[in-house]
Design a protein around this motif. Structure first.
Motif, PDB file in Angstrom:
ATOM      1  N   ALA A   1      -4.945  12.954   2.162  1.00 31.93           N
ATOM      2  CA  ALA A   1      -5.525  11.880   2.651  1.00 31.93           C
ATOM      3  C   ALA A   1      -5.101  10.577   2.629  1.00 31.93           C
ATOM      4  O   ALA A   1      -4.985   9.906   3.681  1.00 31.93           O
ATOM      5  CB  ALA A   1      -7.012  11.738   1.791  1.00 31.93           C
ATOM      6  N   TYR A   2      -4.229  10.347   1.455  1.00 30.37           N
ATOM      7  CA  TYR A   2      -3.377   9.079   1.627  1.00 30.37           C
ATOM      8  C   TYR A   2      -2.331   9.265   2.738  1.00 30.37           C
ATOM      9  O   TYR A   2      -2.243   8.446   3.483  1.00 30.37           O
ATOM     10  CB  TYR A   2      -2.358   9.109   0.283  1.00 30.37           C
ATOM     11  N   LEU A   3      -1.691  10.573   2.866  1.00 25.41           N
ATOM     12  CA  LEU A   3      -0.481  10.772   4.084  1.00 25.41           C
ATOM     13  C   LEU A   3      -1.318  10.468   5.316  1.00 25.41           C
ATOM     14  O   LEU A   3      -0.667   9.913   6.163  1.00 25.41           O
ATOM     15  CB  LEU A   3       0.108  12.049   3.821  1.00 25.41           C
ATOM     16  N   GLU A   4      -2.520  10.763   5.365  1.00 23.11           N
ATOM     17  CA  GLU A   4      -3.193  10.836   6.674  1.00 23.11           C
ATOM     18  C   GLU A   4      -3.492   9.307   7.031  1.00 23.11           C
ATOM     19  O   GLU A   4      -3.216   8.712   8.046  1.00 23.11           O
ATOM     20  CB  GLU A   4      -4.465  11.401   6.778  1.00 23.11           C
ATOM     21  N   ARG A   5      -3.997   8.467   5.997  1.00 22.07           N
ATOM     22  CA  ARG A   5      -4.195   7.064   6.254  1.00 22.07           C
ATOM     23  C   ARG A   5      -2.807   6.384   6.527  1.00 22.07           C
ATOM     24  O   ARG A   5      -2.746   5.691   7.491  1.00 22.07           O
ATOM     25  CB  ARG A   5      -4.632   6.506   4.963  1.00 22.07           C
ATOM     26  N   ARG A   6      -1.688   6.816   5.868  1.00 23.05           N
ATOM     27  CA  ARG A   6      -0.419   6.000   6.189  1.00 23.05           C
ATOM     28  C   ARG A   6       0.266   6.794   7.585  1.00 23.05           C
ATOM     29  O   ARG A   6       0.667   5.731   8.242  1.00 23.05           O
ATOM     30  CB  ARG A   6       0.749   6.633   5.227  1.00 23.05           C
ATOM     31  N   GLY A   7      -0.239   7.781   8.066  1.00 17.93           N
ATOM     32  CA  GLY A   7       0.052   8.101   9.373  1.00 17.93           C
ATOM     33  C   GLY A   7      -0.740   7.367  10.443  1.00 17.93           C
ATOM     34  O   GLY A   7       0.059   7.161  11.647  1.00 17.93           O
ATOM     35  N   ALA A   8      -1.849   7.436  10.173  1.00 19.11           N
ATOM     36  CA  ALA A   8      -2.572   6.283  11.235  1.00 19.11           C
ATOM     37  C   ALA A   8      -2.304   5.032  11.041  1.00 19.11           C
ATOM     38  O   ALA A   8      -2.218   4.467  12.440  1.00 19.11           O
ATOM     39  CB  ALA A   8      -4.166   6.570  10.787  1.00 19.11           C
ATOM     40  N   LEU A   9      -1.731   4.426  10.039  1.00 19.94           N
ATOM     41  CA  LEU A   9      -1.338   3.018  10.009  1.00 19.94           C
ATOM     42  C   LEU A   9      -0.126   2.960  10.951  1.00 19.94           C
ATOM     43  O   LEU A   9       0.142   2.163  11.836  1.00 19.94           O
ATOM     44  CB  LEU A   9      -1.200   2.814   8.618  1.00 19.94           C
TER      45      LEU A   9
ATOM     46  N   GLY B   1       0.606  -1.186  -0.029  1.00 22.02           N
ATOM     47  CA  GLY B   1      -0.122  -0.024  -0.008  1.00 22.02           C
ATOM     48  C   GLY B   1       0.817   1.230   0.049  1.00 22.02           C
ATOM     49  O   GLY B   1       0.270   2.354   0.169  1.00 22.02           O
ATOM     50  N   VAL B   2       2.116   1.123  -0.164  1.00 20.55           N
ATOM     51  CA  VAL B   2       3.024   2.395  -0.046  1.00 20.55           C
ATOM     52  C   VAL B   2       3.311   2.656  -1.496  1.00 20.55           C
ATOM     53  O   VAL B   2       3.647   1.955  -2.417  1.00 20.55           O
ATOM     54  CB  VAL B   2       4.378   1.868   0.565  1.00 20.55           C
TER      55      VAL B   2
ATOM     56  N   LEU C   1       6.499   8.148  -1.467  1.00 21.29           N
ATOM     57  CA  LEU C   1       5.937   9.282  -1.551  1.00 21.29           C
ATOM     58  C   LEU C   1       5.770  10.242  -0.354  1.00 21.29           C
ATOM     59  O   LEU C   1       6.123  11.372  -0.434  1.00 21.29           O
ATOM     60  CB  LEU C   1       4.275   9.089  -2.382  1.00 21.29           C
ATOM     61  N   ASP C   2       5.764   9.235   0.703  1.00 15.33           N
ATOM     62  CA  ASP C   2       5.620  10.000   2.076  1.00 15.33           C
ATOM     63  C   ASP C   2       6.959  10.809   2.139  1.00 15.33           C
ATOM     64  O   ASP C   2       6.969  11.999   2.502  1.00 15.33           O
ATOM     65  CB  ASP C   2       5.568   8.951   3.150  1.00 15.33           C
ATOM     66  N   VAL C   3       8.102  10.347   1.868  1.00 16.16           N
ATOM     67  CA  VAL C   3       9.344  10.963   2.041  1.00 16.16           C
ATOM     68  C   VAL C   3       9.274  12.098   1.152  1.00 16.16           C
ATOM     69  O   VAL C   3      10.030  13.146   1.736  1.00 16.16           O
ATOM     70  CB  VAL C   3      10.541   9.942   2.042  1.00 16.16           C
TER      71      VAL C   3
END
Length: 111
Positions: free
Chosen positions: A75-83, A20-21, A31-33
């Motif tokens: 929204a993607y970054l928020e989901r990744r942060g919550a995970l 999922g990354v 993408l997060d980085v």
């Protein structure tokens, strides 16, 4: 320059792996980085210096996509942060810091 020729659009060099990354091209650069570094003021040229496995044009393409689709990216970054927060909480519950000194000393002394 001929303007009558059809132009082709390069595909976005962004791939989502089975975990999922979202990663840039065929690299391990997430993408997060990239978004975090860009938000902190890094330029595409600085990103290439830090991540030479990614082409400069790919950073520009990804950052253009980020700027055009910021709500979806956020929204993607928020989901990744919550995970990530969930994984961190699970790890801390399983291996909390309480008693760590005693465990390390016991390991050191072979007990």
């Amino acid at each position: 320059m001929s303007t009558g020729a059809a132009t082709s659009s390069d595909p976005l060099p962004l791939r989502e792996g089975p975990d999922g990354v979202a990663r840039i091209g065929g690299t391990r650069v997430s993408l997060d980085v990239v978004v975090h570094a860009f938000d902190e003021g890094a330029t595409p040229e600085e990103l290439v210096q830090q991540y030479p496995s990614v082409a400069l044009a790919d950073f520009y393409a990804v950052l253009a996509h980020v700027l055009r689709h910021r709500p979806e990216i956020d929204a993607y970054l928020e989901r990744r942060g919550a995970l990530a927060a969930g994984v961190r909480a699970s790890n801390e519950a399983r291996c909390g810091p309480r008693g760590i000194r005693d465990r390390l000393l016991a390991r050191r002394h072979g007990r």
